[in-house]
Design an enzyme around this catalytic site. Structure first.
Site, PDB file in Angstrom:
ATOM      1  N   ASP A  79     -49.736  61.044  36.753  1.00  0.00           N
ATOM      2  CA  ASP A  79     -49.149  61.018  38.097  1.00  0.00           C
ATOM      3  C   ASP A  79     -49.786  62.107  38.949  1.00  0.00           C
ATOM      4  O   ASP A  79     -50.466  63.009  38.442  1.00  0.00           O
ATOM      5  CB  ASP A  79     -47.634  61.226  38.005  1.00  0.00           C
ATOM      6  CG  ASP A  79     -46.881  60.745  39.239  1.00  0.00           C
ATOM      7  OD1 ASP A  79     -47.528  60.296  40.205  1.00  0.00           O
ATOM      8  OD2 ASP A  79     -45.648  60.833  39.229  1.00  0.00           O
ATOM      9  N   LYS A  80     -49.539  62.023  40.252  1.00  0.00           N
ATOM     10  CA  LYS A  80     -50.054  62.986  41.234  1.00  0.00           C
ATOM     11  C   LYS A  80     -48.960  63.288  42.237  1.00  0.00           C
ATOM     12  O   LYS A  80     -48.154  62.414  42.580  1.00  0.00           O
ATOM     13  CB  LYS A  80     -51.283  62.394  41.914  1.00  0.00           C
ATOM     14  CG  LYS A  80     -51.722  63.091  43.202  1.00  0.00           C
ATOM     15  CD  LYS A  80     -51.280  62.291  44.418  1.00  0.00           C
ATOM     16  CE  LYS A  80     -51.670  63.000  45.719  1.00  0.00           C
ATOM     17  NZ  LYS A  80     -51.019  62.354  46.884  1.00  0.00           N
ATOM     18  N   HIS A  81     -48.931  64.531  42.707  1.00  0.00           N
ATOM     19  CA  HIS A  81     -47.971  64.899  43.760  1.00  0.00           C
ATOM     20  C   HIS A  81     -48.673  65.749  44.796  1.00  0.00           C
ATOM     21  O   HIS A  81     -49.462  66.638  44.470  1.00  0.00           O
ATOM     22  CB  HIS A  81     -46.789  65.690  43.194  1.00  0.00           C
ATOM     23  CG  HIS A  81     -45.846  66.150  44.262  1.00  0.00           C
ATOM     24  ND1 HIS A  81     -44.921  65.313  44.843  1.00  0.00           N
ATOM     25  CD2 HIS A  81     -45.705  67.358  44.882  1.00  0.00           C
ATOM     26  CE1 HIS A  81     -44.246  65.968  45.767  1.00  0.00           C
ATOM     27  NE2 HIS A  81     -44.702  67.206  45.805  1.00  0.00           N
ATOM     28  N   SER A  82     -48.388  65.479  46.069  1.00  0.00           N
ATOM     29  CA  SER A  82     -48.880  66.288  47.172  1.00  0.00           C
ATOM     30  C   SER A  82     -47.714  67.028  47.810  1.00  0.00           C
ATOM     31  O   SER A  82     -46.614  66.470  47.947  1.00  0.00           O
ATOM     32  CB  SER A  82     -49.563  65.412  48.233  1.00  0.00           C
ATOM     33  OG  SER A  82     -49.799  66.140  49.414  1.00  0.00           O
ATOM     34  N   THR A 119     -45.226  58.607  51.638  1.00  0.00           N
ATOM     35  CA  THR A 119     -45.973  57.547  50.967  1.00  0.00           C
ATOM     36  C   THR A 119     -45.207  56.230  50.971  1.00  0.00           C
ATOM     37  O   THR A 119     -45.795  55.157  51.172  1.00  0.00           O
ATOM     38  CB  THR A 119     -46.304  57.972  49.522  1.00  0.00           C
ATOM     39  OG1 THR A 119     -47.104  59.152  49.560  1.00  0.00           O
ATOM     40  CG2 THR A 119     -47.058  56.886  48.782  1.00  0.00           C
ATOM     41  N   ARG A 167     -29.260  72.096  50.577  1.00  0.00           N
ATOM     42  CA  ARG A 167     -30.262  73.076  50.978  1.00  0.00           C
ATOM     43  C   ARG A 167     -30.696  72.854  52.416  1.00  0.00           C
ATOM     44  O   ARG A 167     -30.945  73.808  53.163  1.00  0.00           O
ATOM     45  CB  ARG A 167     -31.487  72.990  50.069  1.00  0.00           C
ATOM     46  CG  ARG A 167     -31.264  73.535  48.657  1.00  0.00           C
ATOM     47  CD  ARG A 167     -32.406  73.131  47.743  1.00  0.00           C
ATOM     48  NE  ARG A 167     -33.684  73.565  48.260  1.00  0.00           N
ATOM     49  CZ  ARG A 167     -34.835  72.917  48.036  1.00  0.00           C
ATOM     50  NH1 ARG A 167     -34.850  71.808  47.328  1.00  0.00           N
ATOM     51  NH2 ARG A 167     -35.956  73.388  48.539  1.00  0.00           N
ATOM     52  N   SER A 182     -37.052  70.976  42.551  1.00  0.00           N
ATOM     53  CA  SER A 182     -36.843  69.718  43.257  1.00  0.00           C
ATOM     54  C   SER A 182     -38.007  68.762  43.033  1.00  0.00           C
ATOM     55  O   SER A 182     -37.823  67.590  42.668  1.00  0.00           O
ATOM     56  CB  SER A 182     -36.654  69.988  44.749  1.00  0.00           C
ATOM     57  OG  SER A 182     -36.501  68.775  45.469  1.00  0.00           O
ATOM     58  N   LYS A 186     -37.995  65.292  39.689  1.00  0.00           N
ATOM     59  CA  LYS A 186     -38.242  63.855  39.914  1.00  0.00           C
ATOM     60  C   LYS A 186     -39.521  63.412  39.223  1.00  0.00           C
ATOM     61  O   LYS A 186     -39.571  62.333  38.626  1.00  0.00           O
ATOM     62  CB  LYS A 186     -38.309  63.581  41.413  1.00  0.00           C
ATOM     63  CG  LYS A 186     -36.993  63.830  42.148  1.00  0.00           C
ATOM     64  CD  LYS A 186     -37.051  63.406  43.589  1.00  0.00           C
ATOM     65  CE  LYS A 186     -37.943  64.274  44.442  1.00  0.00           C
ATOM     66  NZ  LYS A 186     -37.368  65.600  44.722  1.00  0.00           N
ATOM     67  N   LYS A 187     -40.574  64.216  39.328  1.00  0.00           N
ATOM     68  CA  LYS A 187     -41.844  63.819  38.716  1.00  0.00           C
ATOM     69  C   LYS A 187     -41.739  63.762  37.194  1.00  0.00           C
ATOM     70  O   LYS A 187     -42.238  62.840  36.554  1.00  0.00           O
ATOM     71  CB  LYS A 187     -42.949  64.803  39.141  1.00  0.00           C
ATOM     72  CG  LYS A 187     -43.468  64.575  40.545  1.00  0.00           C
ATOM     73  CD  LYS A 187     -44.147  63.222  40.662  1.00  0.00           C
ATOM     74  CE  LYS A 187     -44.603  62.906  42.070  1.00  0.00           C
ATOM     75  NZ  LYS A 187     -45.203  61.569  42.176  1.00  0.00           N
TER      76      LYS A 187
END
Length: 435
Positions: A79-82, A119, A167, A182, A186-187
């Site tokens: 997976d990837k996260h930005s 996304t 928050r 956070s 999820k990831k």
């Protein structure tokens, strides 16, 4: 255990145990912790901070507050996260390219936040696409197609959903510890074998300075690795939009250009960089340069585009989207250029201001209930270092109304600085932080 004692320990700058953090996360998920206690917890963490061990424990506790996916596949799950920017549509290019390399990519993504695009909103600019699918359907898509970009269900990290909303109204969004928990709760709920983090820095990013970006990248990568997921981070430039378009359908168009004829563009270059790092961590490439070359070739020869078409069809989009994408994408009713009033070199671009201009056009949400107009946005953006003549376009506005276009024109002019001499151009890739 009780919430008051845990909050009290944090207030005294003591570190709660992993068992206490697990208890608190479950209370967030099932309502055993009140909104007032959740707000006090967030403020105590924000003011006092956590050490690395407690940060990892909180992340895992929030992950385990809901469902954790499991897989039975013949290749690695990655997976990837930005961390968010403008004109950043890498996920739509990278997910199908990684699937072509033999990986499986269940990408649980989010919607627009502040000035940054989401996304899921970009995916849903394609007619028929739905990003909310159940876990059984997600597993089927990932097994059949190799990649899926979907939203989190209500049972994925429910503690994070509750805490994030609190928050947002208690001025604790910026906490490094809470940001890390956070994002990763999820990831990690998708159980990836490897993860790459694209941490943005610059005018269009949440992290404006290299030191801020490096701190976040180190916290994210260190926590994810401590949680058992092989994770690297890449700090990348966001002093100008990644792609020359901002807005949901317009960014999908940029994705299609990258997938069909866009090799050499910053979008394709960054997709290859992130993909190369991820393929190494997943055991599918010998080194990052080899992995990047494979991703670039898969984009160049059209295999990523073909896989993207299958991914879109699997979530309800047109079967022939890749062949006819320009016909399917929604368009704005008002399209007009922003012309330069003087000649000069582009020396700075305020990406955050441009992102907010797109939100004001209707391309993002100012409140959660807002309905997005997928056709609005900006295209043809100038790049840093460009020389622009008087009367030449700085950007093209896509709006639903003339008055909205006028407001966007003023915002675009204010966001772009022209000077008599060019300035040094930033590198797209600032730094790699290896797993």
């Amino acid at each position: 255990m009780d919430a008051r004692s845990i909050i009290g320990r944090l207030r005294r700058r003591e570190v709660p145990s992993s068992e206490e953090l697990h208890w608190f996360a479950q209370g967030l998920a099932d309502g055993g912790v009140s909104d007032a206690q959740a707000g006090a917890f967030a403020m105590a963490v924000c003011m006092g901070g956590l050490d690395a061990e407690a940060r990892a424990a909180l992340t895992l506790a929030m992950r385990d507050s809901g469902d954790v996916l499991s897989w039975d596949l013949d290749g690695p799950v990655i997976d990837k996260h930005s961390t968010g920017g403008v004109g950043d549509c890498v996920s739509l290019v990278l997910a199908p390219a990684l699937a072509e390399c033999g990986a499986y990519v269940p990408m649980i993504s989010g919607r627009g936040l502040g000035h940054t695009g989401g996304t899921l909103d970009k995916m849903e600019a394609i007619p028929g696409v739905t990003t909310q699918v159940g876990q059984e359907r997600l597993a089927q898509i990932v097994g059949d197609v190799g990649a899926a970009i979907v939203g989190a269900t209500a049972t994925i990290a429910p503690a994070d959903k509750r805490l994030y909303a609190i928050r947002d109204v208690t001025a604790t969004v910026e906490s490094l510890d809470l940001i890390t928990a956070s994002i990763l709760s999820k990831k990690l709920a998708a159980s990836p074998d490897a993860l790459v983090l694209d941490v943005k820095v610059g005018s269009g990013a949440f992290m404006k300075t290299p030191d801020e970006a490096r701190a976040l990248a180190s916290a994210l990568a260190g926590t994810a690795n401590a949680a058992g997921c092989r994770t690297s981070a890449v700090i990348t430039d966001m002093n100008q939009p990644l792609a020359p378009s901002l807005g949901n359908a317009l960014e999908v168009a940029e994705v299609m250009w990258a997938l069909t004829c866009g090799q050499g563009s910053p979008l394709a270059e960054l997709s290859a960089e992130l993909g190369g790092v991820l393929l190494v961590d997943a055991g599918l490439a010998d080194d990052a340069d080899d992995g990047a070359a494979r991703i670039a070739e898969i984009i160049r020869n059209g295999r990523a585009a073909e896989r993207f078409g299958r991914m879109i069809a699997s979530v309800g989009g047109p079967v022939k989207f890749v062949e006819n994408w320009a016909r399917f994408l929604p368009e704005a009713t008002v399209v007009q250029e922003v012309q330069a009033r003087e000649a000069g070199y582009v020396t700075s671009i305020d990406g955050e201001a441009l992102g907010l201009a797109v939100v004001a056009l209707g391309g993002g949400r100012q409140v959660e209930s807002d309905v997005i107009d997928p056709g609005v946005g900006l295209s043809g953006m100038v790049r840093l270092g460009d020389r622009v003549g008087k009367g030449e376009p700085l950007a093209v506005i896509h709006a639903a109304r003339e008055d909205a276009a006028r407001q966007a024109e003023a915002a675009v002019r204010a966001a772009i600085t022209l000077a008599d001499k060019p300035t040094d151009l930033p590198q797209l890739i600032h730094e790699r932080i290896a797993a």
